[in-house]
Design a protein around this motif. Structure first.
Motif, PDB file in Angstrom:
ATOM      1  N   UNK A   1     -88.784 -13.750 -10.649  1.00 41.53           N
ATOM      2  CA  UNK A   1     -89.730 -14.243 -11.879  1.00 41.53           C
ATOM      3  C   UNK A   1     -89.208 -15.306 -12.563  1.00 41.53           C
ATOM      4  N   UNK A   2     -88.131 -15.126 -13.072  1.00 43.96           N
ATOM      5  CA  UNK A   2     -87.684 -16.160 -14.315  1.00 43.96           C
ATOM      6  C   UNK A   2     -86.772 -17.078 -13.679  1.00 43.96           C
ATOM      7  N   UNK A   3     -86.657 -17.331 -12.499  1.00 46.16           N
ATOM      8  CA  UNK A   3     -85.794 -18.537 -11.788  1.00 46.16           C
ATOM      9  C   UNK A   3     -86.138 -19.805 -12.192  1.00 46.16           C
ATOM     10  N   UNK A   4     -85.610 -20.592 -12.318  1.00 45.36           N
ATOM     11  CA  UNK A   4     -86.050 -22.033 -12.713  1.00 45.36           C
ATOM     12  C   UNK A   4     -85.763 -23.128 -11.447  1.00 45.36           C
ATOM     13  N   UNK A   5     -86.921 -22.921 -10.402  1.00 39.80           N
ATOM     14  CA  UNK A   5     -86.649 -23.701  -9.132  1.00 39.80           C
ATOM     15  C   UNK A   5     -86.556 -25.249  -9.463  1.00 39.80           C
ATOM     16  N   UNK A   6     -86.976 -25.764 -10.358  1.00 40.45           N
ATOM     17  CA  UNK A   6     -86.795 -27.194 -10.698  1.00 40.45           C
ATOM     18  C   UNK A   6     -85.350 -27.733 -10.940  1.00 40.45           C
ATOM     19  N   UNK A   7     -84.653 -26.509 -11.661  1.00 39.50           N
ATOM     20  CA  UNK A   7     -83.350 -26.898 -11.728  1.00 39.50           C
ATOM     21  C   UNK A   7     -82.462 -26.223 -10.842  1.00 39.50           C
ATOM     22  N   UNK A   8     -82.912 -26.042  -9.537  1.00 41.35           N
ATOM     23  CA  UNK A   8     -82.200 -25.609  -8.332  1.00 41.35           C
ATOM     24  C   UNK A   8     -81.979 -24.124  -8.180  1.00 41.35           C
ATOM     25  N   UNK A   9     -82.767 -23.371  -8.795  1.00 41.22           N
ATOM     26  CA  UNK A   9     -82.581 -21.772  -8.648  1.00 41.22           C
ATOM     27  C   UNK A   9     -83.603 -21.500  -7.630  1.00 41.22           C
ATOM     28  N   UNK A  10     -83.212 -20.590  -7.113  1.00 37.35           N
ATOM     29  CA  UNK A  10     -84.299 -19.731  -6.022  1.00 37.35           C
ATOM     30  C   UNK A  10     -85.204 -18.729  -6.805  1.00 37.35           C
ATOM     31  N   UNK A  11     -86.278 -18.827  -6.302  1.00 31.50           N
ATOM     32  CA  UNK A  11     -87.514 -18.119  -7.043  1.00 31.50           C
ATOM     33  C   UNK A  11     -87.998 -17.008  -5.872  1.00 31.50           C
ATOM     34  N   UNK A  12     -87.938 -17.403  -4.674  1.00 34.03           N
ATOM     35  CA  UNK A  12     -88.542 -16.634  -3.452  1.00 34.03           C
ATOM     36  C   UNK A  12     -87.793 -16.938  -2.303  1.00 34.03           C
ATOM     37  N   UNK A  13     -87.527 -15.756  -1.484  1.00 33.37           N
ATOM     38  CA  UNK A  13     -86.912 -15.999  -0.185  1.00 33.37           C
ATOM     39  C   UNK A  13     -86.918 -14.662   0.643  1.00 33.37           C
ATOM     40  N   UNK A  14     -85.769 -14.497   1.370  1.00 35.35           N
ATOM     41  CA  UNK A  14     -85.616 -13.427   2.439  1.00 35.35           C
ATOM     42  C   UNK A  14     -84.358 -12.885   2.399  1.00 35.35           C
ATOM     43  N   UNK A  15     -84.346 -11.402   2.739  1.00 32.88           N
ATOM     44  CA  UNK A  15     -82.811 -11.032   2.851  1.00 32.88           C
ATOM     45  C   UNK A  15     -83.240 -10.188   4.305  1.00 32.88           C
TER      46      UNK A  15
END
Length: 154
Positions: free
Chosen positions: A26-40
């Motif tokens: 929830x606190x990732x910064x996607x605009x700074x290149x961090x992942x907010x959502x994905x899969x394992x």
């Protein structure tokens, strides 16, 4: 006191070859290149705390730390890697979040990806790098990864 950051992982799809979870930060910064959502992608069940079983780990709350070395030569190029552990799953079990797309690429670890298909995750390396960017910003020792199950049809 440092803030605790959460990676919420929900196991949703299971076949005879793999388990795929969806995760949110929830606190990732996607605009700074961090992942907010994905899969394992993990191996198939049942869950186990035992080592060398090639099965997925148990549900629970996990601590993270950086693994700076590994005996697995296939994943060394991506070191350091996030390493999961808790009181039931010791760090000696060697559960990492690493690059891979198919069940054959795992010995019980979590393979990360930006998208999924049956028994497959994709865009693994760039997704791992985006996760590492997030973990470096917030401090990996301040992150807890929570795994729960809510299975649905594949």
């Amino acid at each position: 006191m440092p803030r605790t950051h959460l990676i919420s992982v929900t196991r949703k799809w299971e076949t005879e070859h793999s388990t795929i979870s969806e995760f949110f930060i929830s606190d990732a910064l996607p605009h700074d290149g961090e992942i907010h959502h994905g899969f394992f992608l993990e191996l198939e069940g049942p869950d186990t705390i035992e080592q060398r079983q090639r099965k997925r780990i148990v549900e629970g709350i996990f601590n993270l730390k950086w693994a700076i070395s590994t005996n697995n030569r296939n994943i060394r190029r991506d070191l350091p890697l996030p390493h999961l552990y808790n009181s039931d799953v010791p760090d000696s079990r060697g559960i990492y979040i690493h690059v891979g797309n198919y069940p054959i690429n795992s010995d019980g670890c979590l393979l990360i990806g930006r998208s999924r298909k049956v028994d497959e995750v994709s865009d693994s390396r760039s997704t791992l790098n985006a996760l590492k960017k997030y973990l470096n910003r917030v401090g990996i020792e301040n992150v807890r990864l929570i795994i729960k199950s809510e299975y649905q049809a594949v």
